[in-house]
Design a protein around this motif. Structure first.
Motif, PDB file in Angstrom:
ATOM      1  N   MET A  31       0.875  -1.231  -0.098  1.00 14.22           N
ATOM      2  CA  MET A  31      -0.020   0.014   0.005  1.00 14.22           C
ATOM      3  C   MET A  31       0.699   1.270  -0.062  1.00 14.22           C
ATOM      4  N   PRO A  32       0.517   2.170  -0.958  1.00 16.19           N
ATOM      5  CA  PRO A  32       1.429   3.619  -0.912  1.00 16.19           C
ATOM      6  C   PRO A  32       1.055   4.314   0.318  1.00 16.19           C
ATOM      7  N   PRO A  33       2.161   5.014   0.729  1.00 19.40           N
ATOM      8  CA  PRO A  33       2.201   5.902   1.900  1.00 19.40           C
ATOM      9  C   PRO A  33       0.862   6.921   1.915  1.00 19.40           C
ATOM     10  N   PRO A  34       0.205   7.124   2.891  1.00 18.36           N
ATOM     11  CA  PRO A  34      -0.985   7.923   2.996  1.00 18.36           C
ATOM     12  C   PRO A  34      -0.662   9.296   2.413  1.00 18.36           C
ATOM     13  N   GLY A  35      -1.422   9.805   1.358  1.00 18.31           N
ATOM     14  CA  GLY A  35      -1.209  11.122   0.816  1.00 18.31           C
ATOM     15  C   GLY A  35      -1.908  12.210   1.474  1.00 18.31           C
ATOM     16  N   LYS A  36      -2.217  13.304   0.788  1.00 21.78           N
ATOM     17  CA  LYS A  36      -2.897  14.217   1.501  1.00 21.78           C
ATOM     18  C   LYS A  36      -4.198  14.203   1.598  1.00 21.78           C
ATOM     19  N   PRO A  37      -5.054  14.519   2.663  1.00 24.89           N
ATOM     20  CA  PRO A  37      -6.276  14.226   2.935  1.00 24.89           C
ATOM     21  C   PRO A  37      -7.147  15.006   1.542  1.00 24.89           C
ATOM     22  N   LYS A  38      -8.291  14.030   1.218  1.00 25.57           N
ATOM     23  CA  LYS A  38      -9.134  14.717   0.132  1.00 25.57           C
ATOM     24  C   LYS A  38      -9.833  15.897   0.575  1.00 25.57           C
ATOM     25  N   ARG A  39     -10.102  16.991  -0.197  1.00 27.48           N
ATOM     26  CA  ARG A  39     -10.776  18.096   0.340  1.00 27.48           C
ATOM     27  C   ARG A  39     -12.341  17.873   0.246  1.00 27.48           C
ATOM     28  N   LYS A  40     -12.964  18.121   1.142  1.00 30.54           N
ATOM     29  CA  LYS A  40     -14.212  17.776   0.945  1.00 30.54           C
ATOM     30  C   LYS A  40     -15.103  18.916   0.425  1.00 30.54           C
ATOM     31  N   LEU A  41     -16.549  18.484  -0.013  1.00 32.30           N
ATOM     32  CA  LEU A  41     -17.216  19.612  -1.159  1.00 32.30           C
ATOM     33  C   LEU A  41     -17.931  20.479   0.081  1.00 32.30           C
ATOM     34  N   GLY A  42     -17.975  21.808  -0.139  1.00 34.67           N
ATOM     35  CA  GLY A  42     -18.780  22.565   0.650  1.00 34.67           C
ATOM     36  C   GLY A  42     -20.203  22.657   0.666  1.00 34.67           C
ATOM     37  N   THR A  43     -21.132  23.076   1.387  1.00 34.51           N
ATOM     38  CA  THR A  43     -22.611  22.938   1.323  1.00 34.51           C
ATOM     39  C   THR A  43     -23.080  23.820  -0.023  1.00 34.51           C
ATOM     40  N   GLY A  44     -22.306  24.840  -0.262  1.00 37.10           N
ATOM     41  CA  GLY A  44     -22.817  25.627  -1.535  1.00 37.10           C
ATOM     42  C   GLY A  44     -22.709  24.803  -2.679  1.00 37.10           C
ATOM     43  N   ALA A  45     -21.556  23.861  -2.934  1.00 38.36           N
ATOM     44  CA  ALA A  45     -21.407  23.182  -3.935  1.00 38.36           C
ATOM     45  C   ALA A  45     -22.152  22.221  -4.092  1.00 38.36           C
ATOM     46  N   ILE A  46     -22.630  21.396  -2.961  1.00 36.21           N
ATOM     47  CA  ILE A  46     -23.468  20.299  -2.870  1.00 36.21           C
ATOM     48  C   ILE A  46     -24.852  20.811  -3.303  1.00 36.21           C
ATOM     49  N   ILE A  47     -25.492  22.119  -2.901  1.00 41.61           N
ATOM     50  CA  ILE A  47     -26.685  22.533  -3.152  1.00 41.61           C
ATOM     51  C   ILE A  47     -26.477  22.796  -4.983  1.00 41.61           C
ATOM     52  N   ALA A  48     -25.717  23.424  -5.329  1.00 37.02           N
ATOM     53  CA  ALA A  48     -25.576  23.692  -6.896  1.00 37.02           C
ATOM     54  C   ALA A  48     -25.586  22.453  -7.733  1.00 37.02           C
ATOM     55  N   ILE A  49     -24.620  21.293  -7.188  1.00 34.46           N
ATOM     56  CA  ILE A  49     -24.723  20.198  -7.981  1.00 34.46           C
ATOM     57  C   ILE A  49     -26.136  19.647  -7.923  1.00 34.46           C
ATOM     58  N   THR A  50     -26.790  19.472  -6.898  1.00 33.00           N
ATOM     59  CA  THR A  50     -28.271  19.087  -6.841  1.00 33.00           C
ATOM     60  C   THR A  50     -29.156  19.616  -7.732  1.00 33.00           C
ATOM     61  N   ILE A  51     -29.073  21.147  -7.535  1.00 32.69           N
ATOM     62  CA  ILE A  51     -29.932  22.032  -8.471  1.00 32.69           C
ATOM     63  C   ILE A  51     -29.596  21.656  -9.914  1.00 32.69           C
ATOM     64  N   GLY A  52     -28.517  21.341 -10.181  1.00 35.47           N
ATOM     65  CA  GLY A  52     -28.028  21.386 -11.473  1.00 35.47           C
ATOM     66  C   GLY A  52     -28.623  19.838 -12.133  1.00 35.47           C
ATOM     67  N   ALA A  53     -28.433  18.933 -11.256  1.00 31.16           N
ATOM     68  CA  ALA A  53     -28.932  17.743 -11.758  1.00 31.16           C
ATOM     69  C   ALA A  53     -30.431  17.689 -11.934  1.00 31.16           C
ATOM     70  N   LEU A  54     -31.210  18.303 -10.905  1.00 28.19           N
ATOM     71  CA  LEU A  54     -32.641  18.517 -11.199  1.00 28.19           C
ATOM     72  C   LEU A  54     -32.764  19.109 -12.428  1.00 28.19           C
TER      73      LEU A  54
END
Length: 196
Positions: A31-54
């Protein structure tokens, strides 16, 4: 006083370095050594993605519906609003005043008489057949060919409560009596059984 270099044990020997309980190993050697932790999506990005999908889903559903019904353009049917219909009728009856007409000795013909809009004919009544003892799939086919559109199926069995595959069921009771005159969209409930 005895000055010896470093601490000694009770037998006069140098202490050994502390032992680790387990040899140092990686938990998963491949297993490769652990890298940088992934950046999580903010609430605004999640809302924008949801509205776009709808929005995309709604457009897709509208497009599929247009393909299924065969409509290439939206209907340009007149509105059923009484104010819009009255204005359109008034405009149709008003004489055109774009260019003045030369005076003539003849009187202008009266405007055409308006006819009352044709009322749609009431749907024709359909005679209900006797379906008791019929296979539910055959009964469904007969009713749909006659023009009935609002059909439901119920189960008379205790263990089988959902009528799913009509071919496995037999009609035991019908909500409308045989010979009754019904509208095509009247509800017809057929009670069925899997028992023979």
């Amino acid at each position: 006083m005895n000055h010896e270099p470093g601490p000694t044990t009770w037998q006069g020997q140098q202490p050994s370095p502390p032992q680790q309980p387990y040899p140092q190993q990686q938990p998963y050697p491949n297993m490769p050594p652990p890298g940088k932790p992934k950046r999580k999506l903010g609430t605004g990005a999640i809302i924008a993605i949801t509205i776009g999908a709808l929005v995309i889903a709604c457009c897709g559903i509208t497009g599929v519906a247009a393909l299924v019904t065969g409509d290439s353009e939206p209907d340009a049917a007149p509105s059923s609003s009484p104010t819009v219909a009255a204005a359109a009728e008034r405009d149709a009856q008003a004489p055109a005043t774009a260019t003045p007409a030369a005076p003539s000795s003849e009187a202008a013909p009266p405007p055409p008489a308006t006819t009352a809009p044709a009322t749609p004919a009431a749907p024709e009544k359909i005679t209900m057949p006797n379906l008791k003892g019929e296979n539910a799939a055959v009964a469904d086919d007969k009713l749909r060919k006659l023009g009935f559109t609002n059909l439901q199926y119920g189960s008379a069995d205790e263990n089988d409560t959902l009528v799913i595959m009509l071919a496995n069921w037999t009609v035991t009771k019908q909500s409308a009596k045989p010979g009754a005159k019904l509208n095509p969209d009247d509800l017809i409930v057929l009670t069925c059984t899997k028992q023979n």
